[in-house]
Design a protein around this motif. Structure first.
Motif, PDB file in Angstrom:
ATOM      1  N   GLY A  41      -3.134  -0.477 -10.796  1.00 13.94           N
ATOM      2  CA  GLY A  41      -1.963  -1.014 -11.275  1.00 13.94           C
ATOM      3  C   GLY A  41      -1.291  -2.286 -10.793  1.00 13.94           C
ATOM      4  N   THR A  42      -2.051  -3.210 -10.283  1.00 16.26           N
ATOM      5  CA  THR A  42      -1.435  -4.373  -9.672  1.00 16.26           C
ATOM      6  C   THR A  42      -0.405  -5.129 -10.340  1.00 16.26           C
ATOM      7  N   LYS A  43      -0.338  -5.121 -11.655  1.00 21.34           N
ATOM      8  CA  LYS A  43       0.511  -5.729 -12.484  1.00 21.34           C
ATOM      9  C   LYS A  43       1.833  -4.809 -12.686  1.00 21.34           C
ATOM     10  N   CYS A  44       2.213  -3.873 -12.081  1.00 19.80           N
ATOM     11  CA  CYS A  44       2.970  -2.680 -12.325  1.00 19.80           C
ATOM     12  C   CYS A  44       4.630  -3.458 -12.101  1.00 19.80           C
ATOM     13  N   GLU A  45       5.320  -3.609 -13.080  1.00 18.38           N
ATOM     14  CA  GLU A  45       6.441  -3.897 -12.653  1.00 18.38           C
ATOM     15  C   GLU A  45       7.232  -3.480 -11.603  1.00 18.38           C
ATOM     16  N   ILE A  46       7.142  -2.205 -11.323  1.00 18.17           N
ATOM     17  CA  ILE A  46       7.777  -1.646 -10.133  1.00 18.17           C
ATOM     18  C   ILE A  46       7.271  -2.023  -8.850  1.00 18.17           C
ATOM     19  N   LEU A  47       6.141  -2.177  -8.747  1.00 20.34           N
ATOM     20  CA  LEU A  47       5.583  -2.687  -7.554  1.00 20.34           C
ATOM     21  C   LEU A  47       5.500  -4.064  -7.004  1.00 20.34           C
ATOM     22  N   ARG A  48       6.024  -4.789  -8.308  1.00 23.12           N
ATOM     23  CA  ARG A  48       6.296  -6.484  -7.984  1.00 23.12           C
ATOM     24  C   ARG A  48       7.687  -6.524  -7.662  1.00 23.12           C
ATOM     25  N   VAL A  49       8.566  -5.561  -7.871  1.00 25.72           N
ATOM     26  CA  VAL A  49       9.832  -5.705  -7.230  1.00 25.72           C
ATOM     27  C   VAL A  49       9.904  -5.979  -5.821  1.00 25.72           C
ATOM     28  N   HIS A  77      -1.336   1.445 -15.317  1.00 19.41           N
ATOM     29  CA  HIS A  77      -1.951   2.400 -14.399  1.00 19.41           C
ATOM     30  C   HIS A  77      -3.106   3.172 -14.965  1.00 19.41           C
ATOM     31  N   LEU A  78      -3.498   2.968 -16.055  1.00 20.06           N
ATOM     32  CA  LEU A  78      -4.611   3.649 -16.954  1.00 20.06           C
ATOM     33  C   LEU A  78      -6.142   2.929 -16.394  1.00 20.06           C
ATOM     34  N   PRO A  79      -6.990   3.689 -15.723  1.00 21.77           N
ATOM     35  CA  PRO A  79      -8.181   3.159 -15.513  1.00 21.77           C
ATOM     36  C   PRO A  79      -8.944   3.027 -16.799  1.00 21.77           C
ATOM     37  N   LYS A  80     -10.113   2.375 -16.885  1.00 23.00           N
ATOM     38  CA  LYS A  80     -10.975   1.964 -18.300  1.00 23.00           C
ATOM     39  C   LYS A  80     -11.163   3.301 -18.770  1.00 23.00           C
ATOM     40  N   LEU A 106       0.954  -1.194   0.005  1.00 22.73           N
ATOM     41  CA  LEU A 106      -0.093   0.075   0.153  1.00 22.73           C
ATOM     42  C   LEU A 106       0.653   1.310   0.146  1.00 22.73           C
ATOM     43  N   GLU A 107       1.843   1.416   0.719  1.00 18.80           N
ATOM     44  CA  GLU A 107       2.844   2.378   0.679  1.00 18.80           C
ATOM     45  C   GLU A 107       3.393   2.687  -0.418  1.00 18.80           C
ATOM     46  N   ALA A 108       4.083   1.485  -1.113  1.00 19.47           N
ATOM     47  CA  ALA A 108       4.598   1.757  -2.455  1.00 19.47           C
ATOM     48  C   ALA A 108       3.729   1.818  -3.428  1.00 19.47           C
ATOM     49  N   ARG A 109       2.289   1.688  -3.286  1.00 15.56           N
ATOM     50  CA  ARG A 109       1.599   2.072  -4.385  1.00 15.56           C
ATOM     51  C   ARG A 109       1.143   3.750  -4.158  1.00 15.56           C
ATOM     52  N   LYS A 110       1.235   4.047  -2.819  1.00 12.91           N
ATOM     53  CA  LYS A 110       0.911   5.378  -2.541  1.00 12.91           C
ATOM     54  C   LYS A 110       2.147   6.273  -3.345  1.00 12.91           C
ATOM     55  N   ASP A 123       5.227   3.326 -18.294  1.00 12.40           N
ATOM     56  CA  ASP A 123       4.769   2.597 -17.003  1.00 12.40           C
ATOM     57  C   ASP A 123       3.135   2.890 -16.884  1.00 12.40           C
ATOM     58  N   LEU A 124       2.966   4.142 -16.993  1.00 12.29           N
ATOM     59  CA  LEU A 124       1.524   4.850 -16.865  1.00 12.29           C
ATOM     60  C   LEU A 124       0.575   3.988 -17.768  1.00 12.29           C
ATOM     61  N   ILE A 125       0.944   4.108 -19.107  1.00  8.29           N
ATOM     62  CA  ILE A 125      -0.002   3.709 -20.156  1.00  8.29           C
ATOM     63  C   ILE A 125      -0.015   2.254 -20.184  1.00  8.29           C
ATOM     64  N   GLN A 126       0.926   1.311 -19.507  1.00  5.82           N
ATOM     65  CA  GLN A 126       0.876  -0.094 -19.529  1.00  5.82           C
ATOM     66  C   GLN A 126       0.034  -0.496 -18.301  1.00  5.82           C
TER      67      GLN A 126
END
Length: 270
Positions: A262-270, A99-102, A44-48, A94-97
């Motif tokens: 953006g749960t599949k974000c590469e940065i957040l998965r590290v 983090h974009l909502p529908k 959560l903190e990472a996503r924030k 990163d944004l367009i891959q």
């Protein structure tokens, strides 16, 4: 429940299964949920933090979003690649891959469409400017020098005034400049209109330039000569306003998200 008649291999298999569940599977499940309970706040903190990074990028994009010029402003020089290099920022990809909502999925498509349309819009305006310049050179028998640094020339202002007048007449049905209030002045060998130099040369050349300028800028039939090209410019202007509003609306909407998806974000998965 009686166990008589139940084969021993089934009973043994059942007991082994229970032991596996109790000794192996249940501990794994407990470890998983314990991990999630510890990991969740960290994620959560990472996503924030990542949302903050992306929103700072979005603000920069919003502030640099190029607003197209009004159709009445000529494009004297054809600069086709003067856009902010948004795509070079790692945040853009990163944004367009991830983090974009529908409702904002079309953001990259609209951005490309806007850039392409602005290029075409500038090209059309430059073509109109060049056509008026060509006509002015023929009518005055003078060369073109944007800043009147040389003798026997007309300036960019000579062309610009006619450009503005023609677009105003075709688009708005009114003239930007009224002949009754026109202020001409000849200083030495320079013809001026308002504060701007129009032509430079001998007395005869300057007088002829004045005559041709008046004919080109105040003759409505002459101004309508450029109607087809001006209508193309006006249509592109309308199109650009529509795309710009869409882009601005989507970027502003993303900036209001407290937590970007953006749960599949590469940065957040590290």
């Amino acid at each position: 429940m009686a166990l008589e008649g139940v084969p021993w291999d089934i009973l043994i298999g059942g007991l082994i299964g229970c032991l596996i569940i109790e000794k192996i599977i249940l501990p794994i499940i407990r470890i998983y949920y314990k991990y999630k309970s510890v990991k969740a706040p960290t994620l959560l903190e990472a996503r924030k933090g990542h949302t903050k990074e992306l929103k700072e990028f979005l603000k920069e994009w919003h502030d640099k979003l190029p607003l197209h010029k009004n159709a009445i402003e000529p494009e004297i020089n054809e600069h086709l690649n003067d856009f902010p290099k948004i795509e070079e920022n790692w945040e853009y990809e990163d944004l367009i891959q991830y983090h974009l909502p529908k409702e904002c999925k079309t953001l990259p498509k609209e951005w490309e469409r806007y850039k392409k349309s602005i290029r075409e819009y500038k090209k059309l305006k430059h073509q109109l400017y060049e056509k008026i310049k060509e006509d002015a050179i023929k009518k005055t028998n003078l060369e073109y020098d944007p800043n009147l640094n040389r003798e026997h020339t007309i300036s960019q202002h000579f062309v610009r005034y006619i450009y503005e007048q023609s677009v105003s007449w075709i688009r708005d049905g009114q003239l930007s400049y009224d002949k009754k209030f026109s202020d001409y002045e000849i200083e030495g060998n320079v013809l001026r209109f308002g504060a701007c130099g129009l032509a430079k040369g001998s007395k005869e050349e300057v007088e002829k330039a004045k005559e041709m300028f008046e004919r080109m800028i105040f003759d409505r039939e002459y101004l309508e000569k450029y109607e087809q090209k001006i209508n193309e410019i006006i249509e592109y202007e309308r199109k650009l306003e529509e795309i710009y509003r869409k882009l601005e609306e989507m970027i502003e909407k993303l900036m209001k998200y407290s937590l970007l998806p953006g749960t599949k974000c590469e940065i957040l998965r590290v």
